[in-house]
Scaffold this motif. Structure first.
Motif, PDB file in Angstrom:
ATOM      1  N   HIS B 115      63.296 -40.001 -64.148  1.00 43.35           N
ATOM      2  CA  HIS B 115      62.213 -40.988 -64.089  1.00 43.35           C
ATOM      3  C   HIS B 115      60.831 -40.345 -64.250  1.00 43.35           C
ATOM      4  N   HIS B 119      57.906 -40.837 -67.289  1.00 43.57           N
ATOM      5  CA  HIS B 119      56.483 -41.205 -67.191  1.00 43.57           C
ATOM      6  C   HIS B 119      55.656 -40.413 -68.214  1.00 43.57           C
ATOM      7  N   SER B 157      51.895 -42.649 -57.785  1.00 52.53           N
ATOM      8  CA  SER B 157      52.378 -44.025 -57.636  1.00 52.53           C
ATOM      9  C   SER B 157      52.743 -44.280 -56.182  1.00 52.53           C
ATOM     10  N   HIS B 160      55.813 -41.746 -55.764  1.00 55.63           N
ATOM     11  CA  HIS B 160      55.737 -40.307 -56.011  1.00 55.63           C
ATOM     12  C   HIS B 160      54.323 -39.846 -56.302  1.00 55.63           C
ATOM     13  N   ASP B 335      56.031 -48.362 -63.470  1.00 59.76           N
ATOM     14  CA  ASP B 335      57.433 -48.166 -63.823  1.00 59.76           C
ATOM     15  C   ASP B 335      57.884 -49.207 -64.839  1.00 59.76           C
TER      16      ASP B 335
HETATM   17 ZN   LIG Z   1      57.384 -44.088 -61.312  1.00 54.65          ZN
END
Ligand SMILES: [Zn+2]
Lengths: 223, 374
Positions: B115, B119, B157, B160, B335
């Motif tokens: 993930h 990004h 975010s 994270h 996301d």
């Molecule tokens: Zn994310």
């Protein structure tokens, strides 16, 4: 009619059942463990189709167990079934997962006329439902499914892994004390119900428990 | 398979957004997202079980919508990509199971994707800089499908907070620093709750902070003492890491002190001072990490990229350090499935093999795993 049945309410299992096949079963698989559904389910289904020489085009309907069962595992099967049904453009039905054990009980010679199916709900509780059985009929759901403490269940013969787990307070049938809902019986149950013109459920999961989320109370003092 | 301009469908379900994106090579065809954010409002934060339930119900409708928007069929798709981690375990599970079923039903290869690296992958998409919310955003990070050398990524975010160095987006990504406790967005949510500002906290605090004095109160910058920082030659254990849990406690204590004295809490000043503390420590450590690792281009990603003060200060500090800052359009920073598809397409184009359908989702998947091997 060829049905792909999937259940992940306890263990992960899938089966191809058909009213043309002997005993209705084309092929099936199930796992022992209750925690690796995401890894084993898709490969299991792929192998199942390959071993039976069947493609999505040959399948007439998809049936998924809708629980009750531990949430994350339960969703693996429903997410899989919904996606397969979407891609293959096939009808999707749900069946209450405890029905699978009920059918297995009904097919055994010493089935009681009234009985419980009990599975493990973790957190010291069980999922359960009460069934009645008349000669030559499918087991009839009378009450449930519910989630409760084992000690609070009706005093009836109890079948399934949840009964085995709490055999100190339940009238657990020793022959069924490790039995989990299996897609094989779920598929057979679905075939029989469809053949007799009865309705099935949709694929909405039966969580029976809320999400455990707490609306935050007043702020905790930091001082 | 078309491996020069592959048509890739990406699936994202690591937190509270159910995303399905479709790209052809580096061209974005659709970015369809269904969010369960509204269902988390009364809890003041993402409730994993609620997010997971929402993913299950949103997946097929989102997939159907994405295929319609992109005007493609599943038969046209060359490969499927899915976020396999990091993220919320139960939420990841839904996307992974759906993606595997999609792979079984279509026979298409499946890539299990990181993930965080996704990004960054979104920066490779050719996005029209004049389009909608993208107005004014610096894009075009990838020229002819290649990322700049010496690229870094600052990801901020609700789930994270990381600074990455990208040597190769398909095979060599390093984690330089990350939060050791709360994510920055999570700190915003918790402080918004303390200040009675509602959820999500980021936009509420950002808005109110504009009317407050950021210097009115001095809040701590976590992990910035010399013992954690060390020197460039002998870096401390947490030189590029962040911590936001102490900051949240400091805000709570400050608010209580005003209340104990019977004074009105200067909410706008507290919000501004909190935001300044977060943004100051994020940008100063990120820029330090970039300088000390020869990073010349930085991509900003994650939902907190929407924060006006973070964008402003990151821009200022990057330009004084001679670093170019790239901010994708906001809908590609939060996301989404397009970023997963974008990274999937890069893997296909680089000739990297798919992951198969036997992998398990990994809620703490490290950035060194860009995709999972078969
Ligand atoms: Zn994310």
């Amino acid at each position: 009619m060829l049905i792909l049945a999937i259940d992940t309410s306890a263990v992960a299992s899938a089966a191809l059942v058909s009213d043309d096949a002997l005993e209705g079963v084309v092929a099936s698989f199930s796992t022992e463990d209750t925690r690796s559904h995401a890894e084993v389910l898709a490969p299991g289904i792929e192998d199942l189709l390959a071993s039976a020489g069947v493609t999505g085009r040959d399948i007439d309907a998809i049936v998924t167990g809708v629980g009750p069962g531990p949430f994350t595992g339960l969703r693996s099967g429903i997410a899989t079934a919904r996606t397969l049904a979407f891609v293959w453009d096939k009808p999707l039905y749900g069946l209450m997962s405890l029905d699978a054990v009920a059918l297995e009980v009904a097919e055994s010679t010493e089935a009681a006329a009234e009985f419980l199916v009990v599975t493990d709900a973790r957190r010291k509780e069980v999922y359960w439902a009460r069934y009645s059985l008349a000669d030559g009929q499918l087991p009839q759901l009378e009450d449930g499914p519910h989630v409760s403490f084992a000690a609070d269940l009706p005093d009836l013969p109890a079948y399934g892994a949840g009964a085995g787990l709490y055999s100190d307070v339940l009238r657990a049938d020793a022959g069924f004390s490790n039995e989990q809902p299996d897609a094989l019986y779920l598929g057979q149950f679905a075939l029989a119900r469809l053949a007799s013109g009865k309705q099935l459920l949709d694929s909405t999961p039966l969580y029976l428990r809320e999400s455990d989320a707490q609306v935050p109370g007043p702020r905790k003092r930091a001082l | 398979m078309n491996s020069s301009q592959p048509l890739v469908l990406g699936i994202e379900s690591s937190c509270d957004e159910t995303g399905v994106g479709i790209v052809r090579g580096t061209t974005l065809l659709t970015n369809t997202v269904s969010s369960s954010m509204d269902e988390h409002v009364r809890f003041g934060g993402v409730i994993p079980e609620i997010a997971s339930r929402a993913h299950l119900d949103a997946f097929v409708p989102t997939l159907r919508q994405a295929l319609a928007d992109a005007d493609v069929t599943l038969a046209d798709v060359d490969a499927i990509a899915v976020t396999s981690g990091p993220g919320l375990a139960g939420a990841l599970m839904v996307g992974v199971c759906a993606a595997k079923a999609l792979a079984v039903a279509t026979g298409k290869p499946l890539y299990a994707i990181n993930h965080l690296v996704a990004h960054v992958g979104v920066g490779l998409l050719d996005v029209n800089p004049d389009g909608g919310a993208a107005a004014g955003a610096a894009v075009g990070l990838g020229h002819a499908g290649r990322l700049p050398e010496n690229l870094g990524a600052l990801l901020v975010s609700g789930g994270h907070t990381e600074i990455l160095k990208i040597n190769s987006i398909t095979s060599d990504v390093r984690l330089l620093g990350s939060t050791i406790d709360d994510a920055a967005g999570e700190a915003y949510d918790k402080v918004a709750r303390i200040l009675g500002l509602g959820y999500p906290g980021g936009p509420a605090i950002d808005k109110l902070a504009r009317t407050g004095n950021p210097k009115a109160i001095r809040f701590p910058r976590g992990l910035s003492q010399p013992k954690y920082m060390g020197t460039a030659e002998e870096p401390g254990k947490h030189r590029y890491d962040w911590s936001f849990s102490g900051l949240k406690t400091a805000v709570a204590r400050c608010v209580e002190q005003f209340e104990a004295r019977g004074e009105e809490v200067p909410v706008a000043d507290v919000a501004a001072a909190f935001q300044e503390a977060v943004v100051d420590v994020i940008t100063s450590k990120a820029v330090l990490a970039c300088r000390e690792h020869g990073i010349k281009d930085v991509l900003l990603g994650g939902g907190v990229a929407a924060n006006s003060r973070l964008r402003e200060l990151t821009g200022q500090r990057c330009s004084s350090a001679g670093i170019r800052l790239h901010v994708p359009p906001l809908e590609l920073c939060t996301d989404n499935g397009a970023m997963v598809a974008a990274l999937g397409a890069q893997l296909v184009m680089a000739g990297i093999g798919p992951s198969g359908i036997r992998f398990a989702p990994d809620s703490s998947m490290p950035v060194t795993a860009v995709s999972l091997p078969a």
